[in-house]
Design a protein around this motif. Sequence first.
Motif, PDB file in Angstrom:
ATOM      1  N   ARG A  88       0.485  -1.035   0.415  1.00 31.45           N
ATOM      2  CA  ARG A  88      -0.195   0.088   0.009  1.00 31.45           C
ATOM      3  C   ARG A  88       0.798   0.890  -0.104  1.00 31.45           C
ATOM      4  O   ARG A  88       0.299   2.804  -0.716  1.00 31.45           O
ATOM      5  N   ALA A 145      -5.682   0.304  -3.756  1.00 28.43           N
ATOM      6  CA  ALA A 145      -5.330   0.164  -2.077  1.00 28.43           C
ATOM      7  C   ALA A 145      -6.966   0.080  -1.652  1.00 28.43           C
ATOM      8  O   ALA A 145      -7.460  -0.385  -1.063  1.00 28.43           O
ATOM      9  N   LEU A 150      -3.724  -4.178  -2.553  1.00 30.30           N
ATOM     10  CA  LEU A 150      -2.659  -3.443  -1.918  1.00 30.30           C
ATOM     11  C   LEU A 150      -3.042  -3.292  -0.271  1.00 30.30           C
ATOM     12  O   LEU A 150      -3.811  -3.413   0.178  1.00 30.30           O
ATOM     13  N   ARG A 151      -1.912  -4.747  -0.236  1.00 33.50           N
ATOM     14  CA  ARG A 151      -1.972  -4.789   1.601  1.00 33.50           C
ATOM     15  C   ARG A 151      -0.964  -3.899   2.469  1.00 33.50           C
ATOM     16  O   ARG A 151      -0.336  -3.313   1.608  1.00 33.50           O
TER      17      ARG A 151
END
Length: 151
Positions: A88, A145, A150-151
Motif C-alpha cells: 500500500r 489500495a 494492495l496490502r
Amino acid sequence: MATTAESRTPVHVWIVGIVSLLWSCFGCYDYTMTRMRNLDYVAASMPGVDPNAALAWIDGMPIYAQIGWGLGVWLALAGSILLLIRNRWAVWAYGISLVGAILSLGWQIALAPRLPGAEGPMMTVMPYVIIIVALGLFLYARAMAAKGVLR
C-alpha cells in the motif's frame, strides 16, 4: 495450498506495474546520465541542442525543481516496485513522485527560460505527458489500495 480468487493479483496490476517499472527506469536512467554530465547522452536525448548549454540550463534550475526531479523519478521507481509487491505504500510513493514531477516540470513549463534549439516535442509536449502519467499511476495505486489489492 489452495489459492482463493480474492488473494490473486489481478493481471492488470502486473501489466501496469511492469510498464510503470520500465517507464520509471528510463526516468532514473535519464536523471543519472544527466547528473553524471554525460555529454554524449545529453546530445543524443536533445538533438539540435548544444549539450553544454543543456547542462548549463539544468544547472540553472532552482533547488525546488532539482529536488522535485529527483523525487519524481526515484519515487516513481519505488512506487513501481511497491505496486508489483502489492504494498500500500505505493500510493505514497506515487503521490510524492507526482508532487516532484509537478515541481520540476511545472518550473520547466511555466518559468524556465527557453533552451535554444529545444523546440521539439521532448521539450514542449513531454513534460505534460510525464505529469499525466504520474497522476494516472497515483490514481491507479490509490484505487487498488481502496479495493484491497494492495496490502
